[in-house]
Design a protein around this motif. Structure first.
Motif, PDB file in Angstrom:
ATOM      1  N   VAL A 146      45.087  41.002  41.908  1.00  0.00           N
ATOM      2  CA  VAL A 146      45.283  40.543  40.439  1.00  0.00           C
ATOM      3  C   VAL A 146      45.854  41.752  40.001  1.00  0.00           C
ATOM      4  N   VAL A 147      47.025  41.969  39.406  1.00  0.00           N
ATOM      5  CA  VAL A 147      47.743  43.125  38.806  1.00  0.00           C
ATOM      6  C   VAL A 147      47.711  42.974  37.342  1.00  0.00           C
ATOM      7  N   PHE A 189      53.555  29.824  40.953  1.00  0.00           N
ATOM      8  CA  PHE A 189      53.263  31.282  40.918  1.00  0.00           C
ATOM      9  C   PHE A 189      51.988  31.602  41.600  1.00  0.00           C
ATOM     10  N   GLN A 190      51.822  32.830  42.101  1.00  0.00           N
ATOM     11  CA  GLN A 190      50.358  33.494  42.606  1.00  0.00           C
ATOM     12  C   GLN A 190      50.599  34.753  42.350  1.00  0.00           C
ATOM     13  N   GLN A 191      49.337  35.390  42.787  1.00  0.00           N
ATOM     14  CA  GLN A 191      49.331  36.823  42.717  1.00  0.00           C
ATOM     15  C   GLN A 191      49.926  37.559  43.959  1.00  0.00           C
ATOM     16  N   PRO A 192      50.470  38.550  43.774  1.00  0.00           N
ATOM     17  CA  PRO A 192      51.207  39.381  44.924  1.00  0.00           C
ATOM     18  C   PRO A 192      50.025  39.358  45.915  1.00  0.00           C
ATOM     19  N   GLY A 193      50.967  39.374  47.178  1.00  0.00           N
ATOM     20  CA  GLY A 193      50.025  39.611  48.282  1.00  0.00           C
ATOM     21  C   GLY A 193      50.475  38.942  49.536  1.00  0.00           C
ATOM     22  N   LEU A 253      44.579  28.674  44.356  1.00  0.00           N
ATOM     23  CA  LEU A 253      43.774  29.762  44.612  1.00  0.00           C
ATOM     24  C   LEU A 253      44.004  30.775  43.410  1.00  0.00           C
ATOM     25  N   SER A 254      45.271  30.849  42.733  1.00  0.00           N
ATOM     26  CA  SER A 254      45.179  31.579  41.674  1.00  0.00           C
ATOM     27  C   SER A 254      44.755  30.771  40.142  1.00  0.00           C
ATOM     28  N   ARG A 255      44.761  29.664  40.126  1.00  0.00           N
ATOM     29  CA  ARG A 255      44.359  28.907  38.934  1.00  0.00           C
ATOM     30  C   ARG A 255      42.781  29.018  39.093  1.00  0.00           C
ATOM     31  N   ASN A 256      42.254  28.423  40.275  1.00  0.00           N
ATOM     32  CA  ASN A 256      41.093  28.018  40.424  1.00  0.00           C
ATOM     33  C   ASN A 256      40.035  29.747  40.501  1.00  0.00           C
ATOM     34  N   ILE A 281      43.079  34.249  38.529  1.00  0.00           N
ATOM     35  CA  ILE A 281      43.805  34.894  37.495  1.00  0.00           C
ATOM     36  C   ILE A 281      42.676  35.147  36.472  1.00  0.00           C
ATOM     37  N   ARG A 282      41.487  34.437  36.348  1.00  0.00           N
ATOM     38  CA  ARG A 282      40.427  34.636  35.351  1.00  0.00           C
ATOM     39  C   ARG A 282      39.871  36.305  35.518  1.00  0.00           C
TER      40      ARG A 282
END
Length: 131
Positions: free
Chosen positions: A11-12, A29-33, A120-123, A126-127
């Motif tokens: 999470v950048v 979209f998702q977090q980098p990785g 994974l990002s949404r749930n 990202i928060r």
């Protein structure tokens, strides 16, 4: 039980914006990785993947562990993604799409609801940008 895909995700955050990326051929979209190389630690994979995908080169000591999260894999049907996640705060929002990244965005918190994000990002992830 669904097969697992192990990844490191980051999470950048810069200011009040969180970085998300969309890989070529993906619709969300998702977090980098990405997946660790053989013998590579989760942290080393996180540092390497962020640099490869976004051009952001950061000191490994700047990555704050968030924990391990599991959800449906966005890009591999019938798989579960298990992510060792980290938070990385930057002074300024700089990133450039490279490697397998087709597009990147710096999201404000009020843009999350209308952005297509991987489960994974949404749930889970990202928060942490605004926690």
């Amino acid at each position: 039980m669904s097969p697992e895909v192990r990844v490191s995700a980051v999470v950048v955050v810069a200011g009040d914006r969180a970085l998300v990326v969309r890989k070529h051929g993906a619709s969300v979209f998702q977090q980098p990785g990405g997946k660790p190389d053989a013998g590579e630690s989760a942290l080393d994979a996180a540092v390497r993947e962020v640099a490869e995908e976004t051009g952001i080169e950061a000191d490994p000591a700047s990555f704050v562990p968030l924990g391990r999260f599991t959800d449906a894999a966005a890009n591999e049907p019938d798989h579960v993604v298990v992510a060792d996640a980290y938070l990385l705060r930057l002074e300024r929002p700089f990133a450039a799409a490279s490697a397998e990244i087709a597009e990147l965005r710096w999201l404000a918190e009020d843009e999350v609801e209308h952005t297509p994000l991987a489960p994974l990002s949404r749930n889970h992830l990202i928060r942490h940008a605004w926690a």
